[in-house]
Design an enzyme around this catalytic site. Structure first.
Site, PDB file in Angstrom:
ATOM      1  N   LYS A  43       0.842  -1.218   0.000  1.00 51.08           N
ATOM      2  CA  LYS A  43       0.000   0.000   0.000  1.00 51.08           C
ATOM      3  C   LYS A  43       0.870   1.259   0.000  1.00 51.08           C
ATOM      4  O   LYS A  43       0.669   2.168  -0.803  1.00 51.08           O
ATOM      5  CB  LYS A  43      -0.953  -0.020   1.212  1.00 51.08           C
ATOM      6  N   ASP A  85      -2.102   6.709   6.035  1.00 50.82           N
ATOM      7  CA  ASP A  85      -2.016   5.288   6.354  1.00 50.82           C
ATOM      8  C   ASP A  85      -2.992   4.975   7.493  1.00 50.82           C
ATOM      9  O   ASP A  85      -3.310   5.862   8.295  1.00 50.82           O
ATOM     10  CB  ASP A  85      -0.578   4.979   6.801  1.00 50.82           C
ATOM     11  N   ARG A  92       6.900  -7.643   2.485  1.00 51.73           N
ATOM     12  CA  ARG A  92       7.647  -7.097   3.617  1.00 51.73           C
ATOM     13  C   ARG A  92       8.324  -8.210   4.401  1.00 51.73           C
ATOM     14  O   ARG A  92       9.465  -8.066   4.850  1.00 51.73           O
ATOM     15  CB  ARG A  92       6.755  -6.281   4.549  1.00 51.73           C
TER      16      ARG A  92
HETATM   17  P1  ADP Z   1       2.034  -1.846   3.273  1.00 56.88           P
HETATM   18  O1  ADP Z   1       2.032  -0.354   3.136  1.00 56.88           O
HETATM   19  O2  ADP Z   1       0.917  -2.495   2.512  1.00 56.88           O
HETATM   20  O3  ADP Z   1       2.122  -2.324   4.687  1.00 56.88           O
HETATM   21  P2  ADP Z   1       4.607  -1.623   1.946  1.00 56.88           P
HETATM   22  O4  ADP Z   1       4.222  -0.867   0.725  1.00 56.88           O
HETATM   23  O5  ADP Z   1       5.273  -0.855   3.039  1.00 56.88           O
HETATM   24  O6  ADP Z   1       3.341  -2.408   2.537  1.00 56.88           O
HETATM   25  O7  ADP Z   1       5.515  -2.849   1.465  1.00 56.88           O
HETATM   26  C1  ADP Z   1       6.576  -3.354   2.260  1.00 56.88           C
HETATM   27  C2  ADP Z   1       7.789  -3.584   1.404  1.00 56.88           C
HETATM   28  O8  ADP Z   1       7.515  -4.661   0.508  1.00 56.88           O
HETATM   29  C3  ADP Z   1       8.164  -2.412   0.512  1.00 56.88           C
HETATM   30  O9  ADP Z   1       9.132  -1.589   1.130  1.00 56.88           O
HETATM   31  C4  ADP Z   1       8.759  -3.054  -0.721  1.00 56.88           C
HETATM   32  O10 ADP Z   1      10.142  -3.253  -0.567  1.00 56.88           O
HETATM   33  C5  ADP Z   1       8.089  -4.401  -0.775  1.00 56.88           C
HETATM   34  N1  ADP Z   1       7.009  -4.451  -1.769  1.00 56.88           N
HETATM   35  C6  ADP Z   1       5.682  -4.320  -1.544  1.00 56.88           C
HETATM   36  N2  ADP Z   1       4.980  -4.463  -2.663  1.00 56.88           N
HETATM   37  C7  ADP Z   1       5.874  -4.699  -3.642  1.00 56.88           C
HETATM   38  C8  ADP Z   1       5.764  -4.964  -5.050  1.00 56.88           C
HETATM   39  N3  ADP Z   1       4.565  -5.036  -5.659  1.00 56.88           N
HETATM   40  N4  ADP Z   1       6.906  -5.165  -5.757  1.00 56.88           N
HETATM   41  C9  ADP Z   1       8.097  -5.121  -5.138  1.00 56.88           C
HETATM   42  N5  ADP Z   1       8.275  -4.898  -3.821  1.00 56.88           N
HETATM   43  C10 ADP Z   1       7.182  -4.686  -3.076  1.00 56.88           C
END
Ligand code: ADP
Length: 344
Positions: free
Chosen positions: A65, A110, A218
């Protein structure tokens, strides 16, 4: 109690997190349908020379996200301001961010399901008409001023879409649900991120890390960084399948991606409670933890992996859980639980 990460300091983790996060939509792996729809919306808004509609992302933690909230502004060529729902306690906490927004800028909130009602209602006119009511002065001198905002795009992220009110949800023109990642996509993320961390990794090792990462980028990043640390201190900095297996074993992450806490839960349910049905409070008390931790951090993955069931009478361990934990599954039909340690 936090379960991740299993390595390094918080600061290092934050730095790495930034380093590993894709910067453009085309660098993201998986979520192809979502990316395609977003690219169309972004392209169309650019052609119309119009602001991009508000976007809501929902899905479990760690699926991308925040990454989307980083990549979308980059595609639009604008900046993004990051806010977190729990810190917005009153409308005044939101006002500076709103009034400082530049034309077409992105505002990311967020955990948007955690903003209080008063803040939420305040956002309605901001989202719909790009204006807010500011109260200037105090007491009898207080006056309401209508303040015009620059057109902006709100990106909201939530792990609990069901907790969002209808009126707020309806004000997002684009709503996307993020799903768990396939093994291929997660393996690809591990391979790419190993490159970014400048560490050599075999295909087999990348797949093994992905298998044990609960379909979540993650978690894959956290596992990879731990394996990297292990490889650097114990294996000349190269991640072979043997090194990956040894590192993950040392971190007590098993072949299904369960960690120590998950296995303690299953052990409590199977060995102590004879497979259930057992109330969550009983499990939590036996494990000396709180139910929230179990419900938020442990059970979602166990449910998704079909290791436990949530029944009206309590939690039940499935035959797959018995097998995974090396216990004989219960015998059906005659009321006998048939619980024998598989090792005996
Ligand atoms: P959320 O906000 O949904 O908790 P994040 O966007 O912070 O998740 O994702 C965590 C990590 O996972 C990011 O820093 C990134 O390195 C990796 N990541 C997430 N989605 C992808 C994707 N589609 N492709 C590559 N890496 C991703």
């Amino acid at each position: 109690m936090t379960r991740e990460p299993i390595y390094s300091s918080n600061e290092e983790q934050k730095e790495d997190e930034v380093r590993l996060r894709p910067l453009r939509l085309e660098d993201m792996v998986g979520q192809q349908d979502v990316i395609e729809r977003l690219m169309i919306a972004i392209e169309a808004s650019k052609q119309r020379d119009d602001v991009l509609g508000h976007i809501l992302f929902d899905g479990p933690p760690g699926l991308g996200k925040t990454t989307f909230a980083t990549c979308i502004p980059a595609e639009l060529g604008v900046n993004v301001e990051f806010l977190s729902g729990p810190t917005l306690k009153a409308p005044k906490d939101l006002v500076p961010s709103l009034t400082n927004l530049a034309d077409r800028q992105v505002l990311f909130i967020d955990e948007i399901h955690r903003i209080p009602k008063a803040v939420e209602e305040y956002m309605y006119t901001a989202m719909e008409d790009f204006r807010i009511d500011l109260i200037l002065g105090e007491g009898i001198n207080a006056r309401t001023h209508n303040f015009k905002l620059k057109p902006f795009t709100l990106i909201g992220a939530t792990t609990r879409a069901g907790m969002l009110t209808g009126p707020l949800r309806d004000r997002f023109q684009i709503r996307e649900h993020l799903d768990f990642y396939s093994l291929d996509d997660l393996t690809e993320i591990v391979v790419r991120n190993a490159k970014k961390l400048a560490i050599e990794i075999s295909d087999e090792a990348a797949t093994e890390i992905a298998i044990r990462s609960r379909s979540t980028p993650r978690i894959a990043n956290n596992r990879l960084r731990w394996v990297r640390d292990f490889a650097q201190s114990r294996a000349q900095g190269k991640i072979s399948i043997e090194v990956a297996n040894d590192a993950l074993e040392m971190a007590q992450i098993d072949c299904l991606g369960l960690d120590r806490q998950d296995r303690r839960y299953l052990d409590t349910l199977i060995r102590v409670c004879l497979g259930g049905p057992t109330g969550i409070n009983t499990i939590a008390a036996t494990m000396n933890t709180v139910t929230d931790t179990l419900e938020d951090e442990v059970e979602p993955f166990l449910l998704r992996s079909e290791l436990i069931l949530r029944t009206p009478r309590g939690r039940v361990a499935t035959p797959k859980a018995f097998e995974h934990m090396n216990f004989e599954p219960p015998v059906n039909g005659d009321g006998q639980m048939g619980l024998f340690d598989g090792n005996n």
